[in-house]
Design a protein around this motif. Structure first.
Motif, PDB file in Angstrom:
ATOM      1  N   THR A  33      32.389  40.895  39.656  1.00 47.67           N
ATOM      2  CA  THR A  33      32.580  39.531  40.138  1.00 47.67           C
ATOM      3  C   THR A  33      31.253  38.793  39.973  1.00 47.67           C
ATOM      4  OG1 THR A  33      31.903  39.970  42.433  1.00 47.67           O
ATOM      5  CG2 THR A  33      34.204  40.390  41.868  1.00 47.67           C
TER       6      THR A  33
ATOM      7  N   THR B 217      33.438  24.298  30.527  1.00 47.28           N
ATOM      8  CA  THR B 217      34.453  24.445  31.572  1.00 47.28           C
ATOM      9  C   THR B 217      35.157  23.126  31.902  1.00 47.28           C
ATOM     10  OG1 THR B 217      32.696  24.239  33.219  1.00 47.28           O
ATOM     11  CG2 THR B 217      33.423  26.468  32.661  1.00 47.28           C
TER      12      THR B 217
ATOM     13  N   THR C 199      41.933  28.926  28.414  1.00 46.35           N
ATOM     14  CA  THR C 199      42.268  30.205  29.026  1.00 46.35           C
ATOM     15  C   THR C 199      41.017  31.066  28.955  1.00 46.35           C
ATOM     16  OG1 THR C 199      43.067  31.157  26.934  1.00 46.35           O
ATOM     17  CG2 THR C 199      44.700  30.053  28.336  1.00 46.35           C
ATOM     18  N   ASP C 200      40.858  31.945  29.926  1.00 48.45           N
ATOM     19  CA  ASP C 200      39.664  32.787  29.960  1.00 48.45           C
ATOM     20  C   ASP C 200      39.728  33.896  28.907  1.00 48.45           C
ATOM     21  OD1 ASP C 200      38.327  31.429  31.906  1.00 48.45           O
ATOM     22  OD2 ASP C 200      38.696  32.872  33.508  1.00 48.45           O
ATOM     23  N   SER C 201      38.552  34.360  28.536  1.00 50.98           N
ATOM     24  CA  SER C 201      38.385  35.571  27.709  1.00 50.98           C
ATOM     25  C   SER C 201      38.997  35.450  26.327  1.00 50.98           C
ATOM     26  CB  SER C 201      38.967  36.796  28.433  1.00 50.98           C
ATOM     27  OG  SER C 201      38.371  36.948  29.695  1.00 50.98           O
TER      28      SER C 201
ATOM     29  N   ASN D 126      42.166  38.705  29.554  1.00 46.77           N
ATOM     30  CA  ASN D 126      42.677  39.161  30.847  1.00 46.77           C
ATOM     31  C   ASN D 126      43.970  38.442  31.214  1.00 46.77           C
ATOM     32  OD1 ASN D 126      40.624  36.900  31.189  1.00 46.77           O
ATOM     33  ND2 ASN D 126      41.602  36.865  33.205  1.00 46.77           N
TER      34      ASN D 126
ATOM     35  N   THR E 251      43.075  35.123  36.335  1.00 46.25           N
ATOM     36  CA  THR E 251      41.743  34.640  36.682  1.00 46.25           C
ATOM     37  C   THR E 251      41.738  34.236  38.149  1.00 46.25           C
ATOM     38  OG1 THR E 251      41.200  33.900  34.448  1.00 46.25           O
ATOM     39  CG2 THR E 251      40.049  32.820  36.260  1.00 46.25           C
TER      40      THR E 251
ATOM     41  N   ASN F  89      46.583  33.722  33.492  1.00 45.54           N
ATOM     42  CA  ASN F  89      45.776  33.362  32.328  1.00 45.54           C
ATOM     43  C   ASN F  89      46.561  33.364  31.033  1.00 45.54           C
ATOM     44  OD1 ASN F  89      43.091  32.692  31.323  1.00 45.54           O
ATOM     45  ND2 ASN F  89      43.090  34.722  30.351  1.00 45.54           N
TER      46      ASN F  89
ATOM     47  N   HIS G 128      34.064  34.362  41.016  1.00 42.66           N
ATOM     48  CA  HIS G 128      34.984  34.465  39.876  1.00 42.66           C
ATOM     49  C   HIS G 128      35.158  35.919  39.471  1.00 42.66           C
ATOM     50  CE1 HIS G 128      35.455  34.583  35.383  1.00 42.66           C
ATOM     51  NE2 HIS G 128      36.306  33.607  35.597  1.00 42.66           N
ATOM     52  N   CYS G 129      36.375  36.279  39.129  1.00 36.91           N
ATOM     53  CA  CYS G 129      36.610  37.580  38.490  1.00 36.91           C
ATOM     54  C   CYS G 129      37.893  37.505  37.670  1.00 36.91           C
ATOM     55  CB  CYS G 129      36.666  38.716  39.507  1.00 36.91           C
ATOM     56  SG  CYS G 129      38.200  38.826  40.435  1.00 36.91           S
ATOM     57  N   LYS G 130      38.093  38.518  36.876  1.00 37.31           N
ATOM     58  CA  LYS G 130      39.252  38.595  35.995  1.00 37.31           C
ATOM     59  C   LYS G 130      40.014  39.884  36.283  1.00 37.31           C
ATOM     60  CE  LYS G 130      36.619  36.065  32.529  1.00 37.31           C
ATOM     61  NZ  LYS G 130      36.022  36.061  31.174  1.00 37.31           N
TER      62      LYS G 130
END
Length: 309
Positions: free
Chosen positions: A106, A124, A129-131, A138, A141, A263, A285-287
């Motif tokens: 995290t 941002t 979408t993340d990653s 992932n 999110t 995500n 934040h984490c995935k």
């Protein structure tokens, strides 16, 4: 532009923060990466796992239906990452592919540290979408507001994939949706994962991969070929259409509000922060990866967008 959807808000009646230790800011969240690590960490700190699992189940259910995100209010997260990390580990499995042991599971995001790219500005602030810079992005999110911006900046922006495709179809035509599922693009892979590029279409049955600056990075860094001369112009046009959509949801995250995003089925961003250098905004934040499909239904997203056309 729409306000947050009432059916996306999850008001949790039990403040779980009182169960966390008072000073867990130094908590080693890599313990959560072990098999069943969240259960072990919860037991070691006396966290109410049954209540956490009940909340995790509600969140997973929200992510499987439109608008494919939820804002959780009323939990209380204490002073550090402990409860946040355990909840993430009970929603799914923390997504953490980096071999470098200094990478935490995290992290805290601050406006003054936001990545920028020439021609794109603050990354941002674009829907994404993340990653997209991971070989396998992932599923989920998680963003917990530790402290909001004192000037009211950094408003969260959400757009479901279904709404995004409807907007693109309405304003650019169904051919634009076809391009998203038909044109193979180069995506720059994160240096921490070995670098290089991965070639993939943005839109598949599994969902969307969308961070246009990763494509721009692949072109600039590796000289990657694009399918057409107007590809980057098309990508930017799609970005602009989505960000200006009346279907876009916007809301201000207050202290301890938790935003959880599917995500694969939704894009997210934030608007500008007036004074990034002095902003007190901090977001944890984490995935997360799920063990099952993050969205209900099995048909391609583009087919739903084309219904009735």
């Amino acid at each position: 532009m729409a306000a947050e959807r009432a059916d996306a808000v999850l008001r949790w009646p039990q403040d779980l923060g009182h169960s966390t230790v008072q000073d867990d800011a130094s908590f080693d969240d890599r313990a959560l990466l072990a098999p069943d690590g969240a259960r072990s960490v919860a037991a070691a700190h006396g966290l109410p796992l049954d209540a956490i699992d009940a909340l995790a189940a509600q969140i997973r259910a929200r992510l499987r239906r439109p608008p494919y995100y939820t804002v959780v209010r009323g939990v209380g997260f204490g002073s550090g990452a402990l409860l946040f990390g355990v909840l993430a580990g009970r929603i799914g499995r923390l997504a953490h592919p980096y071999p470098d042991p200094s990478y935490t599971a995290t992290r805290i995001l601050r406006p003054r540290e936001s990545a920028r790219m020439q021609g794109w500005g603050v990354l941002t602030e674009w829907l994404h979408t993340d990653s997209a810079n991971w070989p396998a992005p992932n599923d989920v999110t998680m963003l917990q507001c530790v402290e909001p911006d004192q000037s009211g900046g950094g408003v969260s922006l959400l757009l479901s994939l279904d709404d995004a495709l409807e907007e693109i179809k309405d304003r650019l035509g169904i051919a634009a949706v076809d391009r998203l599922s038909g044109e193979v693009l180069p995506w720059a892979i994160d240096d921490g994962l070995g670098g290089g590029e991965l070639r993939a279409v943005p839109l598949t049955q599994e969902g969307l991969r969308w961070q246009p600056f990763r494509v721009a990075t692949a072109v600039e860094r590796y000289g990657s070929a694009l399918p057409h001369r107007d590809t980057m112009e098309f990508i930017r046009m799609v970005d602009t259409v989505m960000l200006s959509s009346a279907r876009l949801h916007r809301f201000f995250l207050r202290k301890d509000d938790l935003l959880v995003v599917n995500n694969r089925r939704a894009l997210h961003a934030r608007d500008a922060v007036p004074d990034p250098a002095r902003s007190r905004r901090r977001v944890r934040h984490c995935k997360v990866d799920l063990t099952g499909p993050p969205a209900e239904g099995g048909g391609p997203a583009r087919a739903r967008a084309a219904d009735g056309d």
